[in-house]
Design an enzyme around this catalytic site. Structure first.
Site, short mmCIF file in Angstrom:
data_model
loop_
_atom_site.label_atom_id
_atom_site.label_comp_id
_atom_site.label_asym_id
_atom_site.label_seq_id
_atom_site.Cartn_x
_atom_site.Cartn_y
_atom_site.Cartn_z
N HIS A 136 98.63 25.07 59.55
CA HIS A 136 97.25 24.68 59.97
C HIS A 136 97.37 23.85 61.41
O HIS A 136 96.32 23.45 61.83
CB HIS A 136 96.18 24.00 59.15
CG HIS A 136 95.86 24.89 57.95
ND1 HIS A 136 95.45 24.53 56.82
CD2 HIS A 136 96.10 26.48 57.80
CE1 HIS A 136 95.15 25.37 56.13
NE2 HIS A 136 95.78 26.41 56.45
N ARG A 158 87.94 19.59 53.22
CA ARG A 158 86.87 20.40 52.32
C ARG A 158 86.26 20.17 51.23
O ARG A 158 85.62 20.70 50.48
CB ARG A 158 88.07 21.65 51.98
CG ARG A 158 88.57 22.36 53.03
CD ARG A 158 89.53 23.32 52.57
NE ARG A 158 90.08 24.35 53.64
CZ ARG A 158 91.15 24.12 54.54
NH1 ARG A 158 91.86 23.01 54.29
NH2 ARG A 158 91.29 24.70 55.40
N CYS A 193 98.76 28.56 78.75
CA CYS A 193 100.18 28.48 79.08
C CYS A 193 100.85 27.63 78.17
O CYS A 193 102.08 27.26 78.26
CB CYS A 193 100.30 27.78 80.63
SG CYS A 193 99.75 25.86 80.58
#
Ligand SMILES: [Zn+2]
Length: 253
Positions: A126, A41, A137
């Site tokens: 996260h 970020r 699955c």
């Protein structure tokens, strides 16, 4: 209060740790930068150059799935070589002596597990980028297997035998937050008496609500981060020194 130098910071933090019965660490990108993991970020970081691929585009377009895997494998040199830093090792020490029931992380790099904390006690908000899951699955895949299939198919993302898409076990933009991890993190934040926010700018909601939750339930709040955060005013101790230098003295093994 803001610690004005590293030795004040370490001794004040040491007293808080000693007095605490239940410590819950909450970690962000800053704890892993000394391990060579970039802060996605940050300005100039990976996401400033490459916009992250939103989850709906990953589902909708094969090219996006291919591109997402291409980017992931391009990062493998960094993720694959990363070793836990001093911050990780210090928190693992606190875990080992029984003061930390579990820790909460925004990171996807698996470094808390690599430092010796069992994976069931690492609450990942996260997800985790060091393995992959089928979105249908939930079968687990090693990245090496995915990479092998990807390369042999001419850089096309493989699919699960069930027909589901395979994706790193991370939470993408637009993908819902993991319900169990969120609930466990809330519970941890509410019952600790010392909440240690380490290397997170505390701006990414809903994750950023946890320090506030802890504080409201009477915990002491310590923020260790290079940059100021919007919770500094309510923190009992703010440390803006290097994370490794600050936590290094708490490594006991
Ligand atoms: Zn499947």
């Amino acid at each position: 209060m803001i610690a004005h130098d590293i030795s004040t910071a370490v001794s004040h933090l040491g007293r808080l740790i000693e007095d605490a019965q239940t410590i819950v660490p909450f970690t962000g990108a800053g704890i892993s930068t000394e391990c060579g993991i970039p802060d996605f970020r940050s300005p100039g970081g990976v996401w400033a150059k490459n916009q992250p691929i939103p989850f709906d585009e990953f589902l909708a377009r094969r090219e996006m799935r291919d591109e997402s895997w291409r980017r992931r494998f391009a990062m493998e040199e960094k993720f694959g070589a990363a070793k836990p830093g001093r911050g990780h090792r210090a928190l693992a020490s606190l875990y080992r002596v029984g003061k930390v029931p579990a820790l909460i992380t925004q990171n996807i790099d698996n470094l808390h597990q690599a430092s010796g904390v069992p994976s069931q006690d690492v609450v990942e908000l996260h997800g985790n980028t060091t393995y992959a899951l089928c979105l249908e699955c939930e079968k687990r895949f090693d990245l090496a297997w995915v990479r092998d299939k990807f390369e042999s198919a001419g850089q096309h993302a493989p699919e699960c035998a069930c027909g589901g898409f395979i994706k790193t076990a991370t939470v993408s933009f637009g993908q819902s937050m993991p319900v169990q991890a969120m609930a466990r993190a809330e519970d941890l934040a509410r019952r600790c008496d010392l909440f240690l926010a380490v290397g997170s700018s505390l701006v990414v909601w809903p994750a950023a609500g946890f320090p506030l939750m802890a504080k409201r339930n009477g915990a002491a709040l310590v923020i260790i981060n290079r940059e100021p955060t919007e919770f500094d005013d309510i923190a009992d101790l703010v440390i803006r020194n290097d994370i490794g230098d600050t936590l290094g003295p708490f490594i006991t093994h």
